[in-house]
Design a protein around this motif. Structure first.
Motif, short mmCIF file in Angstrom:
data_model
loop_
_atom_site.label_atom_id
_atom_site.label_comp_id
_atom_site.label_asym_id
_atom_site.label_seq_id
_atom_site.Cartn_x
_atom_site.Cartn_y
_atom_site.Cartn_z
N PRO A 1 -4.72 1.96 -1.08
CA PRO A 1 -4.52 1.03 -2.24
C PRO A 1 -3.81 2.09 -3.30
CG PRO A 1 -6.82 1.43 -2.09
CD PRO A 1 -6.21 2.25 -0.90
N VAL B 1 -3.78 -3.60 -3.99
CA VAL B 1 -5.14 -3.71 -4.67
C VAL B 1 -6.15 -3.10 -3.96
CG1 VAL B 1 -6.87 -5.16 -5.66
CG2 VAL B 1 -4.39 -5.63 -6.04
N THR B 2 -6.01 -3.43 -2.30
CA THR B 2 -7.20 -2.90 -1.60
C THR B 2 -6.53 -2.34 -0.30
OG1 THR B 2 -7.08 -4.95 -0.17
CG2 THR B 2 -8.46 -4.82 -2.19
N HIS C 1 -4.77 -5.36 -12.04
CA HIS C 1 -4.72 -5.43 -10.54
C HIS C 1 -4.46 -7.15 -10.66
CE1 HIS C 1 -6.67 -1.72 -10.18
NE2 HIS C 1 -6.33 -1.89 -9.17
N GLU D 1 -5.85 4.45 -5.85
CA GLU D 1 -6.23 5.83 -4.98
C GLU D 1 -5.24 6.80 -5.14
OE1 GLU D 1 -8.27 5.73 -1.32
OE2 GLU D 1 -9.48 3.97 -1.73
N ASP E 1 -2.90 -8.28 -2.50
CA ASP E 1 -3.99 -7.57 -1.76
C ASP E 1 -3.71 -5.98 -1.10
OD1 ASP E 1 -5.62 -9.55 -2.75
OD2 ASP E 1 -5.76 -10.43 -0.79
N CYS E 2 -2.35 -5.92 -0.77
CA CYS E 2 -1.92 -4.85 -0.05
C CYS E 2 -1.97 -3.68 -1.15
CB CYS E 2 -0.64 -4.85 0.55
SG CYS E 2 -0.82 -6.06 1.89
N ALA F 1 1.03 -1.29 -0.04
CA ALA F 1 0.04 0.06 -0.02
C ALA F 1 0.87 1.30 -0.02
CB ALA F 1 -0.68 -0.05 1.36
N PRO G 1 -4.88 -9.49 -7.67
CA PRO G 1 -5.02 -9.96 -6.31
C PRO G 1 -4.31 -11.08 -5.72
CG PRO G 1 -7.03 -10.47 -7.47
CD PRO G 1 -6.20 -9.80 -8.47
N SER H 1 -3.67 -1.26 5.82
CA SER H 1 -5.05 -0.38 6.08
C SER H 1 -5.66 -0.71 7.34
CB SER H 1 -5.93 -0.27 4.71
OG SER H 1 -6.54 -1.64 4.79
N PHE I 1 -8.67 -12.92 -4.20
CA PHE I 1 -8.33 -12.20 -3.06
C PHE I 1 -8.06 -13.35 -1.87
CE2 PHE I 1 -10.57 -9.03 -5.13
CZ PHE I 1 -9.67 -7.90 -5.07
N ASN J 1 -5.43 -3.66 2.44
CA ASN J 1 -5.09 -5.10 2.91
C ASN J 1 -4.65 -4.81 4.45
OD1 ASN J 1 -5.27 -7.89 3.00
ND2 ASN J 1 -3.34 -8.14 2.36
#
Ligand code: SF4
Length: 176
Positions: free
Chosen positions: A133, A88-89, A143, A136, A85-86, A60, A145, A94, A175, A91
């Motif tokens: 992510p 992408v989202t 991506h 943003e 995932d970190c 992230a 995941p 966050s 994911f 994870n």
């Protein structure tokens, strides 16, 4: 014909995504036949170069250094991939987002410490309000995941891109 340029980047992640890159095993030999690895923890390069064809981003965007680096990378990369995932989202990194940064640092470095009892100030980049992510912060082209993402999926993406094709990941990734 000149070789493609491939980079990997480690932002706020545990390095597990890079372990999956290494788990590509013999596909890595195919990659280095067709591309130069120009930046990342796997090579000794201090500055992210211009004109990179493909960059895989682990982690992230969590602090000011991450922010500056990913903005530079976006400007110098044709195809930017959020890896894991970190990226992408958000994870794991966050999970701190519900806690104000000041309270977080005090918990870790004051209440939870036996020495110093103050947050570090020198040589440590300031945390962003939230761990974000990658999409943003900058445009992401693809991506992948997974925590960690599967080596087969990474190998597929890299080889498709190096062959000049657009990877289709439907059904190949998940994911977690
Ligand atoms: S996605 Fe999973 S393996 Fe990759 S950096 Fe985050 S926690 Fe580590």
């Amino acid at each position: 014909m000149s070789k493609a340029k491939v980079a990997t980047v480690w932002l706020d992640g545990c390095s597990g995504c890079h372990m999956s890159v290494l788990d590509m095993d013999e596909t890595l030999l195919e990659v280095v036949k067709r591309a130069d690895i120009v930046y990342g923890p796997l090579v000794d390069a201090q500055e992210f170069p211009e004109g990179v064809d493909l960059t895989l981003v682990e982690g992230a965007v969590s602090n000011q250094d991450d922010l500056k680096l990913i903005q530079k990378i976006r400007g110098r990369t044709k195809l930017l991939v959020a890896l894991g995932d970190c990226a992408v989202t958000g994870n794991v990194p966050s999970m701190r987002n519900g806690i104000p940064v000041k309270a977080l640092l005090e918990r870790g470095y004051v209440e939870g410490s036996d020495v110093n009892h103050r947050p570090p100030t020198d040589g440590v980049p300031a945390l962003l309000r939230n761990a974000l992510p990658v999409h943003e912060v900058v445009r992401v082209d693809l991506h992948i995941p997974g925590c960690p993402p599967k080596a087969d999926a990474i190998a597929y993406v890299v080889m498709e891109v190096l062959a000049g094709r657009k990877p289709e990941l439907t059904g190949k990734v998940k994911f977690g």
